[in-house]
Enzyme design. Structure first.
Site, mmCIF file in Angstrom:
data_model
loop_
_atom_site.group_PDB
_atom_site.id
_atom_site.type_symbol
_atom_site.label_atom_id
_atom_site.label_comp_id
_atom_site.label_asym_id
_atom_site.label_seq_id
_atom_site.Cartn_x
_atom_site.Cartn_y
_atom_site.Cartn_z
ATOM 1 N N ASP A 49 -13.107 3.171 6.694
ATOM 2 C CA ASP A 49 -11.691 2.820 6.863
ATOM 3 C C ASP A 49 -11.369 2.970 8.350
ATOM 4 O O ASP A 49 -11.565 4.040 8.932
ATOM 5 C CB ASP A 49 -10.838 3.778 6.024
ATOM 6 C CG ASP A 49 -9.353 3.474 6.120
ATOM 7 O OD1 ASP A 49 -8.943 2.688 7.002
ATOM 8 O OD2 ASP A 49 -8.595 4.039 5.303
ATOM 9 N N ILE A 72 -6.025 -5.960 8.730
ATOM 10 C CA ILE A 72 -5.119 -6.815 7.958
ATOM 11 C C ILE A 72 -5.022 -8.152 8.689
ATOM 12 O O ILE A 72 -4.793 -8.192 9.903
ATOM 13 C CB ILE A 72 -3.732 -6.129 7.832
ATOM 14 C CG1 ILE A 72 -3.861 -4.799 7.064
ATOM 15 C CG2 ILE A 72 -2.726 -7.061 7.175
ATOM 16 C CD1 ILE A 72 -4.374 -4.910 5.640
ATOM 17 N N SER A 109 -5.000 -13.241 17.379
ATOM 18 C CA SER A 109 -4.528 -14.361 16.542
ATOM 19 C C SER A 109 -3.497 -15.217 17.263
ATOM 20 O O SER A 109 -2.738 -14.736 18.118
ATOM 21 C CB SER A 109 -3.904 -13.786 15.265
ATOM 22 O OG SER A 109 -3.261 -14.796 14.530
ATOM 23 N N TYR A 134 2.412 -8.757 11.724
ATOM 24 C CA TYR A 134 0.976 -9.000 11.935
ATOM 25 C C TYR A 134 0.730 -9.487 13.364
ATOM 26 O O TYR A 134 -0.139 -8.966 14.076
ATOM 27 C CB TYR A 134 0.488 -10.012 10.891
ATOM 28 C CG TYR A 134 -0.854 -10.637 11.187
ATOM 29 C CD1 TYR A 134 -2.014 -9.877 11.211
ATOM 30 C CD2 TYR A 134 -0.961 -12.009 11.448
ATOM 31 C CE1 TYR A 134 -3.243 -10.452 11.484
ATOM 32 C CE2 TYR A 134 -2.185 -12.594 11.706
ATOM 33 C CZ TYR A 134 -3.323 -11.812 11.730
ATOM 34 O OH TYR A 134 -4.542 -12.391 12.012
ATOM 35 N N SER A 163 -7.145 -21.279 13.448
ATOM 36 C CA SER A 163 -7.402 -21.249 12.001
ATOM 37 C C SER A 163 -8.895 -21.431 11.810
ATOM 38 O O SER A 163 -9.415 -22.544 11.928
ATOM 39 C CB SER A 163 -6.663 -22.392 11.301
ATOM 40 O OG SER A 163 -5.289 -22.355 11.610
ATOM 41 N N ARG A 172 -1.221 -28.835 10.352
ATOM 42 C CA ARG A 172 -1.220 -27.926 11.509
ATOM 43 C C ARG A 172 -2.635 -27.656 12.022
ATOM 44 O O ARG A 172 -2.864 -27.522 13.219
ATOM 45 C CB ARG A 172 -0.517 -26.625 11.085
ATOM 46 C CG ARG A 172 -0.559 -25.511 12.095
ATOM 47 C CD ARG A 172 0.274 -24.316 11.621
ATOM 48 N NE ARG A 172 -0.048 -23.132 12.380
ATOM 49 C CZ ARG A 172 -0.994 -22.259 12.054
ATOM 50 N NH1 ARG A 172 -1.714 -22.431 10.952
ATOM 51 N NH2 ARG A 172 -1.220 -21.217 12.815
HETATM 52 P P1 NAI Z 1 -10.283 -11.217 6.136
HETATM 53 O O1 NAI Z 1 -8.986 -10.642 5.662
HETATM 54 O O2 NAI Z 1 -11.028 -12.123 5.233
HETATM 55 O O3 NAI Z 1 -11.253 -10.025 6.567
HETATM 56 C C1 NAI Z 1 -10.784 -8.810 7.108
HETATM 57 C C2 NAI Z 1 -11.676 -7.705 6.604
HETATM 58 O O4 NAI Z 1 -11.160 -6.466 7.119
HETATM 59 C C3 NAI Z 1 -11.708 -7.587 5.072
HETATM 60 O O5 NAI Z 1 -13.035 -7.638 4.599
HETATM 61 C C4 NAI Z 1 -11.070 -6.241 4.793
HETATM 62 O O6 NAI Z 1 -11.638 -5.559 3.681
HETATM 63 C C5 NAI Z 1 -11.307 -5.489 6.097
HETATM 64 N N1 NAI Z 1 -10.329 -4.416 6.280
HETATM 65 C C6 NAI Z 1 -9.004 -4.451 6.017
HETATM 66 N N2 NAI Z 1 -8.456 -3.249 6.241
HETATM 67 C C7 NAI Z 1 -9.442 -2.440 6.670
HETATM 68 C C8 NAI Z 1 -9.506 -1.091 7.051
HETATM 69 N N3 NAI Z 1 -8.420 -0.283 7.030
HETATM 70 N N4 NAI Z 1 -10.686 -0.586 7.437
HETATM 71 C C9 NAI Z 1 -11.792 -1.365 7.450
HETATM 72 N N5 NAI Z 1 -11.819 -2.656 7.099
HETATM 73 C C10 NAI Z 1 -10.643 -3.192 6.705
HETATM 74 O O7 NAI Z 1 -9.969 -11.923 7.529
HETATM 75 P P2 NAI Z 1 -10.795 -13.095 8.249
HETATM 76 O O8 NAI Z 1 -10.166 -14.386 7.928
HETATM 77 O O9 NAI Z 1 -12.233 -12.914 8.037
HETATM 78 O O10 NAI Z 1 -10.435 -12.789 9.765
HETATM 79 C C11 NAI Z 1 -11.197 -11.857 10.524
HETATM 80 C C12 NAI Z 1 -10.348 -11.379 11.697
HETATM 81 O O11 NAI Z 1 -9.935 -12.502 12.471
HETATM 82 C C13 NAI Z 1 -9.078 -10.651 11.283
HETATM 83 O O12 NAI Z 1 -8.871 -9.573 12.169
HETATM 84 C C14 NAI Z 1 -7.986 -11.678 11.460
HETATM 85 O O13 NAI Z 1 -6.735 -11.073 11.784
HETATM 86 C C15 NAI Z 1 -8.539 -12.499 12.623
HETATM 87 N N6 NAI Z 1 -8.051 -13.867 12.588
HETATM 88 C C16 NAI Z 1 -8.504 -14.719 11.598
HETATM 89 C C17 NAI Z 1 -8.079 -16.018 11.569
HETATM 90 C C18 NAI Z 1 -8.603 -17.000 10.564
HETATM 91 O O14 NAI Z 1 -8.233 -18.186 10.657
HETATM 92 N N7 NAI Z 1 -9.458 -16.597 9.624
HETATM 93 C C19 NAI Z 1 -7.085 -16.514 12.535
HETATM 94 C C20 NAI Z 1 -6.657 -15.539 13.502
HETATM 95 C C21 NAI Z 1 -7.149 -14.269 13.526
HETATM 96 C C1 15L Z 2 -4.415 -15.856 11.076
HETATM 97 O O1 15L Z 2 -4.212 -15.047 11.964
HETATM 98 C C2 15L Z 2 -4.872 -15.425 9.727
HETATM 99 O O2 15L Z 2 -5.752 -14.350 9.789
HETATM 100 C C3 15L Z 2 -5.492 -16.548 8.920
HETATM 101 O O3 15L Z 2 -5.534 -16.151 7.552
HETATM 102 C C4 15L Z 2 -4.726 -17.849 9.064
HETATM 103 O O4 15L Z 2 -3.444 -17.720 8.509
HETATM 104 C C5 15L Z 2 -4.610 -18.221 10.538
HETATM 105 O O5 15L Z 2 -4.072 -17.154 11.294
HETATM 106 C C6 15L Z 2 -3.748 -19.456 10.779
HETATM 107 O O6 15L Z 2 -2.770 -19.356 11.507
HETATM 108 O O7 15L Z 2 -4.089 -20.520 10.238
#
Ligand code: NAI
Ligand code: 15L
Length: 267
Positions: A49, A72, A109, A134, A163, A172
């Protein structure tokens, strides 16, 4: 690198990067709050965590690079964001300070700037206009990274991801899409360039409709190859949003309309 730590290893991007980046280091350490299982001998898995300082300290030990995806990733109640993105980010930087300053790629982000209109092209140095708690937490992460660089020389690339999905799926994303492959090549550049410093970089593919100007980061030599334009016809066939839909007015899209989600009764 000897060992690359990927936090958020169980998440959407982490699951792709653990495979795609396996050649970037001799060993990949995957960490997440949920349990992960190694898929081969060069993977190590840790349940951690981010808000647990001692666990984060152990997680960072012996790593020479950190791809920080954990936390998050959408608008949630403040307590959850505080736990993972505010306290967690501080714990990560304190652990990095204790363990020789491994280089960090911080997954920031586009929601740090979500209230900008889509008509405005943005450099990475414009004032932040976060579209929710966020987005504020990601702005804090960028500032924390900057402070640890100025005070201690800790190198970080704060990558403002648009994204990052397999394919663009809405109007978008014709502007904001980042392909997994372009994110992977950006990550490779961040961890192999001799001197990184502390840049803010737009994590966006080579979309002609992008709102973001990465010319300040040209020195990095990263060239995104994919383009959301290849999906325009399919996406437009599903219907173009109305002119006042935040999906086509604000860079953060519908995040700009979300309420502050509270899990406590108002005082
Ligand atoms: P996701 O939500 O799928 O993965 C985040 C991971 O962090 C999850 O596996 C979750 O279990 C873990 N997590 C959450 N709280 C935690 C904690 N307290 N301690 C340890 N682990 C924890 O997100 P995704 O889409 O894989 O994105 C990865 C990163 O990129 C995130 O930080 C997100 O904010 C950032 N991001 C993602 C975008 C996207 O389009 N996917 C866009 C902009 C930013
Ligand atoms: C983010 O920061 C989020 O992690 C992802 O889930 C998408 O919402 C992305 O931005 C987006 O703006 O498309």
């Amino acid at each position: 690198m000897k060992r690359l730590l990927i936090t958020g290893g169980a998440g959407a991007i982490g699951r792709v990067m653990r495979k795609r980046l396996s050649g970037l280091a001799d060993a990949i350490r995957l960490a997440d709050i949920v349990t992960l299982t190694p898929e081969h001998d060069l993977e190590e898995c840790i349940q951690c965590d981010l808000a647990d300082a001692a666990a984060v300290n152990a997680m960072v030990a012996d790593c020479d690079g950190i791809l920080h995806l954990g936390g998050i990733s959408v608008e949630r109640p403040f307590d959850e964001i505080l736990h993972a993105n505010i306290i967690g980010m501080y714990n990560l930087y304190e652990a990095a300070r204790a363990h020789g300053h491994p280089r960090i790629l911080f997954a920031s982000s586009n929601h740090t700037v979500g209230f900008y209109p889509q008509t405005q092209r943005l450099g990475a140095d414009e004032p932040l206009r976060p579209d929710g708690l966020y987005g504020v937490s990601k702005g804090y992460g960028e500032l924390l990274a900057r402070m640890y660089f100025d005070k201690f020389g800790q190198e970080t690339a704060s990558v403002r991801i648009g994204s990052c999905t397999k394919e663009p799926v809405d109007y978008r994303m014709l502007s904001s899409w980042l392909s997994y492959e372009d994110f992977a090549t950006l990550t490779e550049r961040v961890f192999t360039v001799p001197v990184l410093g502390c840049p803010v970089i737009w994590g966006v593919s080579s979309n002609p409709a992008s709102w973001w100007d990465n010319s300040n980061a040209a020195w990095l030599g990263w060239q995104p190859r994919d383009s959301a334009e290849n999906w325009r016809e399919t996406i437009e066939a599903e219907g173009i949003p109305s002119a006042n839909d935040p999906l086509v007015t604000r860079q953060g899209g519908r995040f700009t309309e979300l309420p502050i989600i509270t899990n406590k009764p108002p005082v």
